[in-house]
Enzyme design. Structure first.
Site, short mmCIF file in Angstrom:
data_model
loop_
_atom_site.label_atom_id
_atom_site.label_comp_id
_atom_site.label_asym_id
_atom_site.label_seq_id
_atom_site.Cartn_x
_atom_site.Cartn_y
_atom_site.Cartn_z
CG ASN A 1 -1.70 1.26 1.40
OD1 ASN A 1 -1.74 2.08 0.49
ND2 ASN A 1 -2.33 1.43 2.55
CD1 TRP A 2 3.85 1.29 -2.80
CD2 TRP A 2 3.64 2.35 -4.76
NE1 TRP A 2 4.67 0.65 -3.72
CE2 TRP A 2 4.55 1.29 -4.92
CE3 TRP A 2 3.34 3.16 -5.87
CZ2 TRP A 2 5.19 1.03 -6.14
CZ3 TRP A 2 3.97 2.90 -7.08
CH2 TRP A 2 4.88 1.85 -7.22
CE LYS A 3 -0.09 3.26 4.79
NZ LYS A 3 0.05 3.34 6.22
CG HIS B 1 -5.72 2.07 5.17
ND1 HIS B 1 -5.26 2.98 6.09
CD2 HIS B 1 -4.74 1.14 5.03
CE1 HIS B 1 -4.05 2.61 6.48
NE2 HIS B 1 -3.71 1.50 5.86
CD GLU C 1 -2.79 5.56 6.71
OE1 GLU C 1 -2.80 5.62 5.46
OE2 GLU C 1 -1.86 5.02 7.36
CD GLU D 1 -3.33 -2.31 7.31
OE1 GLU D 1 -2.26 -2.59 6.76
OE2 GLU D 1 -3.92 -1.24 7.15
N GLY E 1 2.79 2.30 10.74
CA GLY E 1 3.77 3.37 10.58
C GLY E 1 4.51 3.74 11.86
CB SER F 1 5.50 -1.93 11.79
OG SER F 1 5.10 -0.59 12.09
N GLY G 1 2.93 -1.15 4.20
CA GLY G 1 2.99 0.27 3.89
C GLY G 1 4.41 0.70 3.57
N GLY G 2 5.08 1.32 4.54
CA GLY G 2 6.41 1.91 4.34
C GLY G 2 7.40 0.98 3.63
#
Ligand code: 13P
Length: 250
Positions: free
Chosen positions: A9-11, A94, A96, A166, A172, A212, A233-234
């Site tokens: 997930n590149w956000k 998600h 966010e 999640e 993150g 993470s 993610g990251g």
């Protein structure tokens, strides 16, 4: 045996030229993987990602969509539009989006239904906050979110929904749920699905862990019996690091 699905997930990261370079670098590194490899990219990268990923085993997804097919919804993108350019996956709900953009269990459910109407595979996110975890509500929150997201779907649609567990406090932050905690939460989600749709359906649903995930912890997490891969993610923003997560078996 359920397949493992490793989705990035590149956000709100990566420009078209970076997208092209990333996929060109990633493709040879994951070409022999027996796991499903998915990249969920920003809308503006979708077209470039789809073209670059042609003739590879990398699948492309969006990170959100609207539940209506078309109409006066300035700035929104529908499932029909995503299907028209051959997007295969879409992340729905998600944390966010729930936190910053007023996504609710009700809109999540509408979006999941719209995704199936246009043959998109939904990756539905559920997860508890730190406060909810500390007050012992984790299981209640995540099973309720799952139940509401899947409400009104056929057994076949439920089997084809990917759930991403999640925990919000792990996103993150560098804090990962322990493999036992993640596995237990995912088992609770699976049990809830079994209760409503039957054990056969529950055994087939892919349930990922997210929060993470990195190459150094992917193996221990993904080898747990209920964890069917991850939503990353990251660590999905660097091709080599992401490829190590996809190829976690070593
Ligand atoms: P991180 O892997 O950066 O913690 O993000 C997880 C996530 O939100 C994936 O959807």
């Amino acid at each position: 045996m359920r397949k493992k699905v490793i989705a990035g997930n590149w956000k709100m990261n990566m420009l078209p030229d970076e997208t092209i370079r990333f996929i060109e670098e990633l493709a040879p590194l994951v070409k022999d993987s027996k796991n499903e490899v998915v990249l969920c990219v920003p809308y503006t990268d979708l077209f470039y990602a789809l073209l670059t990923a042609q003739n590879t085993n990398i699948k492309i997804g969006a990170q959100n969509m609207h539940f209506e097919e078309s109409g006066a919804y300035t700035g929104e993108v529908s499932a029909k539009m995503l299907q028209a350019i051959h997007v295969e996956y879409v992340i729905i709900g998600h944390s966010e989006r729930r936190q910053y953009f007023h996504e609710t269990d009700e809109t999540v459910n509408k979006k999941v239904k719209a995704a199936f109407q246009y043959d998109l595979k939904p990756i539905v996110c559920v997860g508890e906050t730190l406060e909810q975890r500390e007050s012992g509500e984790t299981e209640k929150i995540i099973t309720e979110q799952t139940q509401l997201a899947l409400q009104g779907l056929s057994n076949e649609q439920v089997e084809n929904t990917i759930i991403a567990y999640e925990p919000i406090w792990a996103i993150g932050t560098g804090k990962t749920a322990t493999k036992e905690d993640a596995n237990n939460s995912i088992q609770a989600i699976r049990n809830k699905i079994a209760e409503i749709y039957g054990q056969m359906v529950a055994n087939r649903v892919i349930i990922q862990y997210g929060g993470s995930v990195k190459s150094s912890n992917a193996k221990e997490l993904f080898e747990m019996p209920h964890i069917d891969g991850g939503l990353v993610g990251g660590a999905s923003l660097k091709a080599e690091e992401f490829s190590k997560i996809v190829n976690f078996e070593g």
